[in-house]
Motif scaffolding. Structure first.
Motif, PDB file in Angstrom:
ATOM      1  N   ALA A  43      -7.388   1.888   1.528  1.00 16.06           N
ATOM      2  CA  ALA A  43      -8.152   2.603   2.557  1.00 16.06           C
ATOM      3  C   ALA A  43      -8.593   3.961   2.028  1.00 16.06           C
ATOM      4  O   ALA A  43      -9.709   4.410   2.306  1.00 16.06           O
ATOM      5  CB  ALA A  43      -7.309   2.762   3.817  1.00 16.06           C
ATOM      6  N   LYS A  44      -7.751   4.605   1.239  1.00 20.65           N
ATOM      7  CA  LYS A  44      -8.122   5.885   0.637  1.00 20.65           C
ATOM      8  C   LYS A  44      -9.267   5.693  -0.348  1.00 20.65           C
ATOM      9  O   LYS A  44     -10.194   6.486  -0.403  1.00 20.65           O
ATOM     10  CB  LYS A  44      -6.920   6.494  -0.075  1.00 20.65           C
ATOM     11  N   GLN A  45      -9.220   4.610  -1.128  1.00 22.40           N
ATOM     12  CA  GLN A  45     -10.235   4.358  -2.136  1.00 22.40           C
ATOM     13  C   GLN A  45     -11.544   3.839  -1.537  1.00 22.40           C
ATOM     14  O   GLN A  45     -12.618   4.271  -1.942  1.00 22.40           O
ATOM     15  CB  GLN A  45      -9.720   3.338  -3.159  1.00 22.40           C
ATOM     16  N   ASP A  46     -11.476   2.905  -0.601  1.00 23.39           N
ATOM     17  CA  ASP A  46     -12.661   2.197  -0.109  1.00 23.39           C
ATOM     18  C   ASP A  46     -12.911   2.366   1.380  1.00 23.39           C
ATOM     19  O   ASP A  46     -13.778   1.697   1.938  1.00 23.39           O
ATOM     20  CB  ASP A  46     -12.524   0.701  -0.394  1.00 23.39           C
ATOM     21  N   GLY A  47     -12.189   3.235   2.040  1.00 17.98           N
ATOM     22  CA  GLY A  47     -12.326   3.372   3.486  1.00 17.98           C
ATOM     23  C   GLY A  47     -13.703   3.821   3.935  1.00 17.98           C
ATOM     24  O   GLY A  47     -14.246   3.316   4.920  1.00 17.98           O
ATOM     25  N   ALA A  48     -14.308   4.753   3.211  1.00 20.47           N
ATOM     26  CA  ALA A  48     -15.634   5.242   3.593  1.00 20.47           C
ATOM     27  C   ALA A  48     -16.682   4.144   3.472  1.00 20.47           C
ATOM     28  O   ALA A  48     -17.589   4.047   4.311  1.00 20.47           O
ATOM     29  CB  ALA A  48     -16.014   6.439   2.735  1.00 20.47           C
ATOM     30  N   GLY A  52     -18.755   2.312   6.583  1.00 18.25           N
ATOM     31  CA  GLY A  52     -20.191   2.543   6.526  1.00 18.25           C
ATOM     32  C   GLY A  52     -20.586   3.992   6.337  1.00 18.25           C
ATOM     33  O   GLY A  52     -21.744   4.358   6.523  1.00 18.25           O
ATOM     34  N   TRP A  53     -19.657   4.844   5.965  1.00 15.43           N
ATOM     35  CA  TRP A  53     -19.944   6.261   5.766  1.00 15.43           C
ATOM     36  C   TRP A  53     -20.557   6.524   4.401  1.00 15.43           C
ATOM     37  O   TRP A  53     -21.143   7.570   4.164  1.00 15.43           O
ATOM     38  CB  TRP A  53     -18.692   7.101   5.921  1.00 15.43           C
ATOM     39  N   ARG A  54     -20.379   5.609   3.464  1.00 15.14           N
ATOM     40  CA  ARG A  54     -20.884   5.767   2.106  1.00 15.14           C
ATOM     41  C   ARG A  54     -21.245   4.394   1.573  1.00 15.14           C
ATOM     42  O   ARG A  54     -20.612   3.400   1.903  1.00 15.14           O
ATOM     43  CB  ARG A  54     -19.798   6.408   1.220  1.00 15.14           C
ATOM     44  N   HIS A  55     -22.289   4.338   0.737  1.00 14.30           N
ATOM     45  CA  HIS A  55     -22.661   3.081   0.102  1.00 14.30           C
ATOM     46  C   HIS A  55     -21.835   2.893  -1.169  1.00 14.30           C
ATOM     47  O   HIS A  55     -21.508   3.862  -1.844  1.00 14.30           O
ATOM     48  CB  HIS A  55     -24.146   3.080  -0.242  1.00 14.30           C
ATOM     49  N   PRO A  56     -21.524   1.659  -1.530  1.00  9.59           N
ATOM     50  CA  PRO A  56     -20.700   1.440  -2.720  1.00  9.59           C
ATOM     51  C   PRO A  56     -21.378   1.885  -4.011  1.00  9.59           C
ATOM     52  O   PRO A  56     -20.718   2.170  -4.992  1.00  9.59           O
ATOM     53  CB  PRO A  56     -20.437  -0.060  -2.737  1.00  9.59           C
ATOM     54  N   TRP A  57     -22.699   1.965  -4.029  1.00 10.29           N
ATOM     55  CA  TRP A  57     -23.398   2.379  -5.243  1.00 10.29           C
ATOM     56  C   TRP A  57     -23.554   3.892  -5.337  1.00 10.29           C
ATOM     57  O   TRP A  57     -24.054   4.393  -6.327  1.00 10.29           O
ATOM     58  CB  TRP A  57     -24.758   1.690  -5.338  1.00 10.29           C
ATOM     59  N   ASP A  58     -23.142   4.615  -4.300  1.00  7.14           N
ATOM     60  CA  ASP A  58     -23.125   6.073  -4.361  1.00  7.14           C
ATOM     61  C   ASP A  58     -21.879   6.508  -5.107  1.00  7.14           C
ATOM     62  O   ASP A  58     -20.767   6.263  -4.669  1.00  7.14           O
ATOM     63  CB  ASP A  58     -23.115   6.698  -2.967  1.00  7.14           C
ATOM     64  N   HIS A  59     -22.055   7.198  -6.227  1.00  9.58           N
ATOM     65  CA  HIS A  59     -20.903   7.611  -7.029  1.00  9.58           C
ATOM     66  C   HIS A  59     -20.550   9.055  -6.724  1.00  9.58           C
ATOM     67  O   HIS A  59     -20.514   9.909  -7.582  1.00  9.58           O
ATOM     68  CB  HIS A  59     -21.198   7.443  -8.521  1.00  9.58           C
ATOM     69  N   ALA A  60     -20.264   9.333  -5.479  1.00  8.64           N
ATOM     70  CA  ALA A  60     -19.963  10.701  -5.067  1.00  8.64           C
ATOM     71  C   ALA A  60     -18.488  11.037  -5.197  1.00  8.64           C
ATOM     72  O   ALA A  60     -18.078  12.138  -4.903  1.00  8.64           O
ATOM     73  CB  ALA A  60     -20.417  10.905  -3.625  1.00  8.64           C
ATOM     74  N   HIS A  61     -17.665  10.093  -5.615  1.00  7.89           N
ATOM     75  CA  HIS A  61     -16.221  10.353  -5.672  1.00  7.89           C
ATOM     76  C   HIS A  61     -15.754  10.808  -7.038  1.00  7.89           C
ATOM     77  O   HIS A  61     -14.568  10.947  -7.258  1.00  7.89           O
ATOM     78  CB  HIS A  61     -15.428   9.134  -5.207  1.00  7.89           C
ATOM     79  N   GLY A  62     -16.668  11.037  -7.962  1.00  5.38           N
ATOM     80  CA  GLY A  62     -16.337  11.703  -9.211  1.00  5.38           C
ATOM     81  C   GLY A  62     -15.635  10.872 -10.243  1.00  5.38           C
ATOM     82  O   GLY A  62     -14.423  10.811 -10.275  1.00  5.38           O
ATOM     83  N   HIS A  63     -16.392  10.244 -11.102  1.00  7.37           N
ATOM     84  CA  HIS A  63     -15.839   9.550 -12.260  1.00  7.37           C
ATOM     85  C   HIS A  63     -16.294  10.233 -13.535  1.00  7.37           C
ATOM     86  O   HIS A  63     -16.279   9.645 -14.600  1.00  7.37           O
ATOM     87  CB  HIS A  63     -16.298   8.091 -12.293  1.00  7.37           C
ATOM     88  N   GLY A  64     -16.747  11.467 -13.424  1.00  8.15           N
ATOM     89  CA  GLY A  64     -17.199  12.182 -14.591  1.00  8.15           C
ATOM     90  C   GLY A  64     -18.672  11.964 -14.901  1.00  8.15           C
ATOM     91  O   GLY A  64     -19.160  12.410 -15.919  1.00  8.15           O
ATOM     92  N   HIS A  65     -19.407  11.278 -14.028  1.00 12.26           N
ATOM     93  CA  HIS A  65     -20.828  11.074 -14.231  1.00 12.26           C
ATOM     94  C   HIS A  65     -21.571  12.321 -13.766  1.00 12.26           C
ATOM     95  O   HIS A  65     -21.401  12.767 -12.640  1.00 12.26           O
ATOM     96  CB  HIS A  65     -21.330   9.865 -13.438  1.00 12.26           C
ATOM     97  N   THR A  66     -22.407  12.865 -14.631  1.00 10.82           N
ATOM     98  CA  THR A  66     -23.145  14.068 -14.261  1.00 10.82           C
ATOM     99  C   THR A  66     -24.532  13.751 -13.738  1.00 10.82           C
ATOM    100  O   THR A  66     -25.141  14.574 -13.090  1.00 10.82           O
ATOM    101  CB  THR A  66     -23.282  15.006 -15.479  1.00 10.82           C
ATOM    102  N   GLY A  67     -25.036  12.569 -14.017  1.00  6.30           N
ATOM    103  CA  GLY A  67     -26.364  12.214 -13.574  1.00  6.30           C
ATOM    104  C   GLY A  67     -27.437  12.635 -14.559  1.00  6.30           C
ATOM    105  O   GLY A  67     -28.592  12.292 -14.410  1.00  6.30           O
ATOM    106  N   ASP A  68     -27.092  13.408 -15.583  1.00  9.38           N
ATOM    107  CA  ASP A  68     -28.052  13.860 -16.581  1.00  9.38           C
ATOM    108  C   ASP A  68     -27.973  12.912 -17.774  1.00  9.38           C
ATOM    109  O   ASP A  68     -27.144  13.069 -18.659  1.00  9.38           O
ATOM    110  CB  ASP A  68     -27.740  15.297 -17.006  1.00  9.38           C
ATOM    111  N   HIS A  69     -28.855  11.915 -17.778  1.00 11.46           N
ATOM    112  CA  HIS A  69     -28.837  10.917 -18.834  1.00 11.46           C
ATOM    113  C   HIS A  69     -29.786  11.275 -19.974  1.00 11.46           C
ATOM    114  O   HIS A  69     -29.927  10.528 -20.922  1.00 11.46           O
ATOM    115  CB  HIS A  69     -29.205   9.539 -18.275  1.00 11.46           C
TER     116      HIS A  69
END
Length: 75
Positions: A43-48, A52-69
């Motif tokens: 629930a902590k990992q996938d509850g949002a 429906g509070w967050r889409h699974p493809w939204d990487h807002a939980h921080g895996h070190g991705h900066t978005g600057d490719h």
């Protein structure tokens, strides 16, 4: 029927509930605790996402991705 008598128990309305051994109760409580820890962890990992509070493809939980490719080297 063909059940036989297997020791002490509590009979209510024709249904006899037999007493459990001590280790059965302890193992059952331990397995129940593991189940609830797992449910709360997921629930902590996938509850949002589940709520429906967050889409699974939204990487807002921080895996070190900066978005600057643009800085990535392509081979």
């Amino acid at each position: 029927m063909a059940g036989g008598h297997h020791g002490n128990g509590i009979t209510y309305g024709g249904l006899t509930l037999h007493t459990t051994k001590g280790w059965h109760s302890r193992v059952g409580k331990g397995m129940c605790a593991i189940m609830w820890f797992w449910i709360l962890y997921r629930a902590k990992q996938d509850g949002a996402v589940l709520l429906g509070w967050r889409h699974p493809w939204d990487h807002a939980h921080g895996h070190g991705h900066t978005g600057d490719h643009s800085k990535a080297e392509h081979h």
